[in-house]
Scaffold this motif. Structure first.
Motif, PDB file in Angstrom:
ATOM      1  N   ARG A 146       0.917  -1.239   0.055  1.00 30.90           N
ATOM      2  CA  ARG A 146      -0.006   0.119   0.060  1.00 30.90           C
ATOM      3  C   ARG A 146       0.822   1.356   0.159  1.00 30.90           C
ATOM      4  O   ARG A 146       0.670   2.110  -0.650  1.00 30.90           O
ATOM      5  N   LEU A 147       2.100   1.210   0.939  1.00 29.60           N
ATOM      6  CA  LEU A 147       2.687   2.420   1.018  1.00 29.60           C
ATOM      7  C   LEU A 147       3.523   2.649  -0.135  1.00 29.60           C
ATOM      8  O   LEU A 147       4.079   3.673  -0.944  1.00 29.60           O
ATOM      9  N   SER A 148       3.852   1.811  -1.047  1.00 25.28           N
ATOM     10  CA  SER A 148       4.604   1.586  -2.132  1.00 25.28           C
ATOM     11  C   SER A 148       4.034   2.188  -3.281  1.00 25.28           C
ATOM     12  O   SER A 148       4.534   2.801  -4.257  1.00 25.28           O
ATOM     13  N   ARG A 149       2.606   2.318  -3.149  1.00 23.03           N
ATOM     14  CA  ARG A 149       1.734   2.816  -4.399  1.00 23.03           C
ATOM     15  C   ARG A 149       2.218   4.569  -4.267  1.00 23.03           C
ATOM     16  O   ARG A 149       1.874   4.955  -5.348  1.00 23.03           O
ATOM     17  N   LYS A 150       2.447   5.009  -3.065  1.00 23.59           N
ATOM     18  CA  LYS A 150       2.847   6.522  -3.033  1.00 23.59           C
ATOM     19  C   LYS A 150       4.028   6.919  -3.744  1.00 23.59           C
ATOM     20  O   LYS A 150       4.476   7.996  -3.392  1.00 23.59           O
ATOM     21  N   ARG A 151       4.632   6.149  -4.355  1.00 22.50           N
ATOM     22  CA  ARG A 151       5.978   6.253  -4.886  1.00 22.50           C
ATOM     23  C   ARG A 151       6.023   7.425  -6.145  1.00 22.50           C
ATOM     24  O   ARG A 151       4.775   7.754  -6.465  1.00 22.50           O
ATOM     25  N   PRO A 152       7.081   8.180  -6.194  1.00 21.61           N
ATOM     26  CA  PRO A 152       6.978   9.213  -7.232  1.00 21.61           C
ATOM     27  C   PRO A 152       6.748   8.705  -8.805  1.00 21.61           C
ATOM     28  O   PRO A 152       7.220   7.328  -8.823  1.00 21.61           O
ATOM     29  N   PRO A 153       6.614   9.264  -9.564  1.00 27.18           N
ATOM     30  CA  PRO A 153       6.420   8.830 -10.727  1.00 27.18           C
ATOM     31  C   PRO A 153       7.553   8.023 -11.433  1.00 27.18           C
ATOM     32  O   PRO A 153       7.523   7.359 -12.376  1.00 27.18           O
ATOM     33  N   SER A 154       8.902   8.367 -11.001  1.00 29.48           N
ATOM     34  CA  SER A 154       9.993   7.775 -11.261  1.00 29.48           C
ATOM     35  C   SER A 154      10.070   6.125 -11.269  1.00 29.48           C
ATOM     36  O   SER A 154      10.672   5.414 -11.787  1.00 29.48           O
ATOM     37  N   ASP A 155       9.079   5.693 -10.183  1.00 33.08           N
ATOM     38  CA  ASP A 155       8.951   4.297 -10.160  1.00 33.08           C
ATOM     39  C   ASP A 155       7.846   3.613 -11.079  1.00 33.08           C
ATOM     40  O   ASP A 155       7.790   2.476 -10.548  1.00 33.08           O
ATOM     41  N   ILE A 156       7.119   4.483 -11.674  1.00 29.88           N
ATOM     42  CA  ILE A 156       5.927   3.878 -12.363  1.00 29.88           C
ATOM     43  C   ILE A 156       6.520   3.378 -13.705  1.00 29.88           C
ATOM     44  O   ILE A 156       7.026   4.275 -14.466  1.00 29.88           O
ATOM     45  N   HIS A 157       6.281   2.203 -14.158  1.00 33.65           N
ATOM     46  CA  HIS A 157       6.717   2.029 -15.416  1.00 33.65           C
ATOM     47  C   HIS A 157       5.704   1.040 -16.097  1.00 33.65           C
ATOM     48  O   HIS A 157       4.499   0.630 -15.460  1.00 33.65           O
ATOM     49  N   ASP A 158       5.629   1.080 -17.572  1.00 33.00           N
ATOM     50  CA  ASP A 158       4.569   0.151 -18.172  1.00 33.00           C
ATOM     51  C   ASP A 158       4.849  -1.304 -18.177  1.00 33.00           C
ATOM     52  O   ASP A 158       5.969  -1.576 -17.609  1.00 33.00           O
ATOM     53  N   SER A 176       9.745  18.886 -13.197  1.00 33.03           N
ATOM     54  CA  SER A 176       9.587  18.336 -11.842  1.00 33.03           C
ATOM     55  C   SER A 176      10.999  17.638 -11.576  1.00 33.03           C
ATOM     56  O   SER A 176      11.877  17.294 -12.154  1.00 33.03           O
ATOM     57  N   LEU A 177      11.090  17.929 -10.012  1.00 26.77           N
ATOM     58  CA  LEU A 177      12.242  17.224  -9.564  1.00 26.77           C
ATOM     59  C   LEU A 177      12.182  15.751  -9.674  1.00 26.77           C
ATOM     60  O   LEU A 177      13.398  15.018  -9.823  1.00 26.77           O
ATOM     61  N   GLU A 178      10.935  15.146  -9.865  1.00 25.33           N
ATOM     62  CA  GLU A 178      10.729  13.716 -10.101  1.00 25.33           C
ATOM     63  C   GLU A 178      11.501  13.275 -11.311  1.00 25.33           C
ATOM     64  O   GLU A 178      12.366  12.484 -11.476  1.00 25.33           O
ATOM     65  N   ASN A 179      11.252  14.105 -12.457  1.00 27.61           N
ATOM     66  CA  ASN A 179      11.805  13.844 -13.735  1.00 27.61           C
ATOM     67  C   ASN A 179      13.369  14.013 -13.783  1.00 27.61           C
ATOM     68  O   ASN A 179      14.114  13.242 -14.414  1.00 27.61           O
ATOM     69  N   LEU A 180      13.798  14.791 -12.983  1.00 28.93           N
ATOM     70  CA  LEU A 180      15.122  15.277 -13.089  1.00 28.93           C
ATOM     71  C   LEU A 180      15.860  13.803 -12.217  1.00 28.93           C
ATOM     72  O   LEU A 180      16.787  13.635 -12.763  1.00 28.93           O
TER      73      LEU A 180
END
Length: 180
Positions: free
Chosen positions: A8-20, A41-45
């Motif tokens: 559940r907590l892992s789902r709150k990760r920044p977009p950097s951890d989201i993959h197809d 965004s800092l996440e993209n960086l």
């Protein structure tokens, strides 16, 4: 129960951890120049190795490189599976960034500091609260200065100069097509 909480907590990760599903990044900005992605965004960086390199250079000049190093160490720690390796990495993170005698101590709130006893029973999200504090510190402080820095602006100009010849070539081709 613990695994469900971690999930559940892992789902709150920044977009950097989201993959197809094929493992590739699901970013819609794939065609954007790197500086444009970094500025979004800092996440993209932090997703881009070159962006991390440039941000580290900047933070080094500001004497706060330990923030991004801590954040990166926590990201690596969350991906670990082996309990023994987790214990070693947790201790390394603690000794390098969190203990009173740390060589690269990060600035986190006193009550958020970890007790050394917790290092004996590590879990993937044990540094999450501290990592979030450092992320926010970088996001609302260092990151905005980075986007205004000579280091970033110079890299952005270089990208624009490299792109300019392609635009001129396209314009010439279009001109030839319409003028014939």
């Amino acid at each position: 129960m613990f695994n469900r909480a971690v999930s559940r907590l892992s789902r709150k990760r920044p977009p950097s951890d989201i993959h197809d599903s094929d493992g590739s990044s699901s970013s819609s900005h794939q065609s954007l120049k790197s500086t444009a992605k970094w500025a979004a965004s800092l996440e993209n960086l932090l997703e881009d190795p070159e962006g991390v390199k440039r941000f580290r250079e900047f933070l080094k000049k500001e004497f706060s490189e330990e923030n991004v190093l801590f954040w990166l160490a926590c990201e690596d720690f969350k991906k670990m599976q082996d309990k023994k390796q987790m214990q070693e990495k947790a201790k390394e993170i603690y000794m390098t960034f969190l203990s009173n005698k740390a060589s690269s101590q990060v600035n986190v709130e006193g009550q958020s500091r970890l007790n050394e006893k917790i290092l004996e029973e590590p879990h993937p999200l044990m540094f999450q609260k501290l990592q979030d504090q450092i992320f926010n510190l970088m996001k609302y402080d260092s990151y905005s200065r980075f986007l205004k820095s000579d280091l970033f602006l110079k890299h952005k100009r270089t990208e624009e100069e490299e792109e300019a010849p392609d635009a001129q070539t396209s314009a010439k081709r279009a001109s030839r097509i319409y003028n014939t």
